[in-house]
Motif scaffolding. Structure first.
Motif, short mmCIF file in Angstrom:
data_model
loop_
_atom_site.label_atom_id
_atom_site.label_comp_id
_atom_site.label_asym_id
_atom_site.label_seq_id
_atom_site.Cartn_x
_atom_site.Cartn_y
_atom_site.Cartn_z
N GLN A 43 64.81 35.66 83.51
CA GLN A 43 65.08 35.08 82.11
C GLN A 43 63.61 34.75 81.43
N TYR A 44 62.84 34.14 82.45
CA TYR A 44 61.61 33.50 81.80
C TYR A 44 60.68 34.85 81.65
N ARG A 45 60.55 35.70 82.64
CA ARG A 45 59.92 36.98 82.48
C ARG A 45 60.03 37.77 81.18
N ILE A 46 61.53 37.99 81.02
CA ILE A 46 61.76 38.83 79.98
C ILE A 46 61.39 37.96 78.72
N ASN A 47 61.59 36.78 78.52
CA ASN A 47 60.94 35.96 77.51
C ASN A 47 59.65 35.94 77.12
N ASN A 48 58.77 36.54 78.17
CA ASN A 48 57.37 36.92 78.30
C ASN A 48 57.06 38.24 78.16
N GLY A 49 58.23 38.97 77.68
CA GLY A 49 57.93 40.52 77.59
C GLY A 49 57.80 41.43 78.79
N LEU A 50 58.24 40.84 80.03
CA LEU A 50 58.01 41.43 81.30
C LEU A 50 59.46 41.80 81.81
N PRO A 51 59.55 42.76 82.88
CA PRO A 51 60.76 43.05 83.43
C PRO A 51 61.44 41.86 84.10
N ALA A 52 62.70 42.10 84.50
CA ALA A 52 63.58 41.30 85.32
C ALA A 52 63.16 41.60 86.67
N VAL A 53 63.33 40.47 87.72
CA VAL A 53 63.19 40.97 88.94
C VAL A 53 64.44 40.50 89.66
N THR A 54 64.58 41.46 90.96
CA THR A 54 65.85 41.20 91.83
C THR A 54 65.46 40.50 93.23
N PRO A 55 66.58 40.04 93.70
CA PRO A 55 66.07 39.24 95.03
C PRO A 55 65.98 40.48 96.17
N ASP A 56 65.16 40.34 96.84
CA ASP A 56 64.80 41.41 97.91
C ASP A 56 64.86 40.72 99.41
N ALA A 57 65.92 41.12 100.41
CA ALA A 57 66.04 40.80 101.67
C ALA A 57 64.76 40.57 102.36
N GLN A 58 64.04 41.62 102.34
CA GLN A 58 62.89 41.68 103.18
C GLN A 58 61.51 40.78 102.81
N LEU A 59 61.55 40.73 101.43
CA LEU A 59 60.39 39.63 100.76
C LEU A 59 61.16 38.17 101.21
N THR A 60 62.41 38.07 101.10
CA THR A 60 62.68 36.60 101.53
C THR A 60 62.49 36.21 102.82
N GLY A 61 62.78 37.35 103.82
CA GLY A 61 62.33 37.16 105.08
C GLY A 61 60.64 36.74 105.25
N ILE A 62 59.87 37.24 104.65
CA ILE A 62 58.54 36.72 104.64
C ILE A 62 58.13 35.80 104.07
N ALA A 63 58.98 35.33 102.94
CA ALA A 63 58.89 33.96 102.41
C ALA A 63 59.18 32.90 103.31
N GLN A 64 60.44 33.11 104.26
CA GLN A 64 60.95 32.30 104.81
C GLN A 64 60.11 32.06 106.24
N SER A 65 59.36 32.92 106.60
CA SER A 65 58.32 32.78 107.59
C SER A 65 57.13 31.94 107.00
N GLN A 66 56.88 31.88 105.84
CA GLN A 66 55.77 31.21 105.20
C GLN A 66 56.23 29.77 105.23
N ALA A 67 57.40 29.58 104.76
CA ALA A 67 57.89 28.40 104.46
C ALA A 67 58.16 27.71 105.75
N ASP A 68 58.74 28.28 106.75
CA ASP A 68 59.06 27.53 108.06
C ASP A 68 57.52 27.31 108.71
N ALA A 69 56.46 28.08 108.59
CA ALA A 69 55.11 27.88 109.00
C ALA A 69 54.59 26.39 108.57
#
Length: 152
Positions: A32-58
């Motif tokens: 919604q924030y991106r759309i309000n700024n003229g950008l496309p929406a984003v969808t959750p991605d399990a693989q990206l969440t996996g690499i985000a989790q590895s960063q948060a865990d580290a």
């Protein structure tokens, strides 16, 4: 009577061992924030969440956001680990926010973090938190924004 109101996911306190940010809620708010700024929406991605989790865990294991600077935690290294070495991606790392609402607000207020939220080519996101009872900041965050998955 006695009906208990559920805390909306973006206000849930994640400063606990089993606290996890909800990627769908995050994607909805960030979209919604991106759309309000003229950008496309984003969808959750399990693989990206996996690499985000590895960063948060580290970061949680080290008790410091500085752990994100390690060679094996570089975004390019982690994108390569999921078979997307050429996909455009950007990342926010932070610590101390107890809820997604706090993190989202803080990221919007920070020019560098806001730039990641508004990554022009992003169509997907991965987001994760990790809790460390002994760390000063308690909750560590990683948000990965990336362009479309390359055609196989």
């Amino acid at each position: 009577m006695g009906e208990r109101l559920q805390t909306p996911p973006f206000y849930q306190n994640l400063a606990k061992t089993d606290g996890q940010v909800d990627p769908a809620t995050a994607a909805q708010m960030i979209s919604q924030y991106r759309i309000n700024n003229g950008l496309p929406a984003v969808t959750p991605d399990a693989q990206l969440t996996g690499i985000a989790q590895s960063q948060a865990d580290a970061m949680a294991a080290a008790g410091s956001v500085k752990a994100s600077l390690a060679a094996n935690q570089q975004l390019a290294t982690r994108m390569n680990s999921i078979g997307e070495p050429k996909t455009a991606a950007a990342e926010n790392v932070s610590a101390g926010y107890r809820t997604f609402a706090e993190a989202f607000s803080g990221w919007r207020e920070s020019p560098n973090h806001n730039q990641v939220l508004l990554t022009r080519d992003a169509t997907r996101l991965g987001i994760a938190t990790a809790y460390s009872a002994n760390a000063k900041h308690k909750v560590f965050w990683s948000l990965v924004m990336a362009g479309p998955r390359p055609a196989q």
